[in-house]
Design a protein around this motif. Structure first.
Motif, short mmCIF file in Angstrom:
data_model
loop_
_atom_site.label_atom_id
_atom_site.label_comp_id
_atom_site.label_asym_id
_atom_site.label_seq_id
_atom_site.Cartn_x
_atom_site.Cartn_y
_atom_site.Cartn_z
N UNK A 161 0.83 -1.20 0.00
CA UNK A 161 0.00 0.00 0.00
C UNK A 161 0.86 1.26 0.00
N UNK A 162 1.97 1.25 0.74
CA UNK A 162 2.87 2.39 0.73
C UNK A 162 3.45 2.60 -0.66
N UNK A 163 3.87 1.52 -1.31
CA UNK A 163 4.40 1.62 -2.66
C UNK A 163 3.35 2.18 -3.61
N UNK A 164 2.11 1.74 -3.46
CA UNK A 164 1.02 2.24 -4.30
C UNK A 164 0.85 3.75 -4.13
N UNK A 165 0.86 4.21 -2.89
CA UNK A 165 0.70 5.64 -2.61
C UNK A 165 1.86 6.45 -3.19
N UNK A 166 3.07 5.91 -3.10
CA UNK A 166 4.23 6.63 -3.62
C UNK A 166 4.18 6.74 -5.15
N UNK A 167 3.79 5.66 -5.81
CA UNK A 167 3.67 5.69 -7.27
C UNK A 167 2.54 6.64 -7.67
N UNK A 168 1.43 6.60 -6.96
CA UNK A 168 0.32 7.51 -7.25
C UNK A 168 0.77 8.96 -7.13
N UNK A 169 1.50 9.28 -6.06
CA UNK A 169 1.95 10.66 -5.85
C UNK A 169 2.85 11.12 -6.98
#
Length: 203
Positions: A161-169
């Motif tokens: 989930x952290x990786x997903x948020x970082x890619x989204x940002x």
């Protein structure tokens, strides 16, 4: 969540056997992306500047920062978020541990000026941003593997989930810079071709 919608760039050239858009020059390149995406690897592949740089996109005249005079190079981005006067990088604890996740304030990002006079610098076209944005599952596996070696503290306790948020940002930043008229493209990995941003799509 919204991620980038892309299409292939058909006119390419090779720099050190790595494909780049044909209109990009070696000295324009600024390479960014979330932790573990392959920024340092790509810089080494093309014999770029080895040291990492940091740029706060909300800072006044960030485009004149000394670290940007040496290119191509990897840069980490300081980004503006609601509730924070100072910009944050997406690996800082204030960002990674925020609950609920922090919201970007895109209107605080400063955009380099266009060339207005014959003798002025065309800051608007001085740099080309490449964002390395792997698929979430790919980047998560890469960081889990790297985390076992213990070489990068940012990988400690990483979650998908952290990786997903970082890619989204970073996807939102890439799209915003492109929509503001800057030269921006993306690729999914160091072994993948560059892609043109054509919009955002729902995950």
């Amino acid at each position: 969540m919204f991620f980038l919608k892309t299409e292939p760039i058909t006119e390419l050239k090779l720099i050190k056997e790595v494909p780049f858009p044909s209109d990009v020059t070696f000295r324009q390149l600024l390479i960014s992306g979330p932790p573990g995406a392959g920024k340092s690897t790509l810089v080494r592949m093309i014999s770029g500047w080895s040291e990492e740089g940091y740029v706060d996109l909300a800072a006044n005249k960030w485009w004149t920062a000394q670290c940007l005079s040496l290119r191509p190079r990897e840069i980490h981005l300081g980004l503006p978020f609601e509730g924070f006067k100072q910009s944050l990088a997406i690996f800082e604890r204030e960002w990674t541990e925020a609950d609920p996740p922090l919201r970007l304030e895109l209107d605080r990002i400063r955009i380099p000026p266009v060339k207005r006079h014959f003798w002025s610098v065309n800051w608007h076209k001085r740099y080309v941003f490449e964002f390395i944005l792997p698929p979430v599952d790919t980047l998560y596996r890469q960081r889990m593997k790297r985390g076992k070696r213990g070489t990068h503290p940012v990988d400690k306790g990483v979650t998908e989930e952290l990786v997903r948020r970082q890619i989204l940002t970073y996807s939102m930043i890439a799209h915003h810079l492109q929509q503001s008229g800057l030269s921006v493209y993306v690729r999914e990995g160091t072994d993948q071709p560059p892609m043109r941003i054509v919009g955002l799509e729902n995950d």
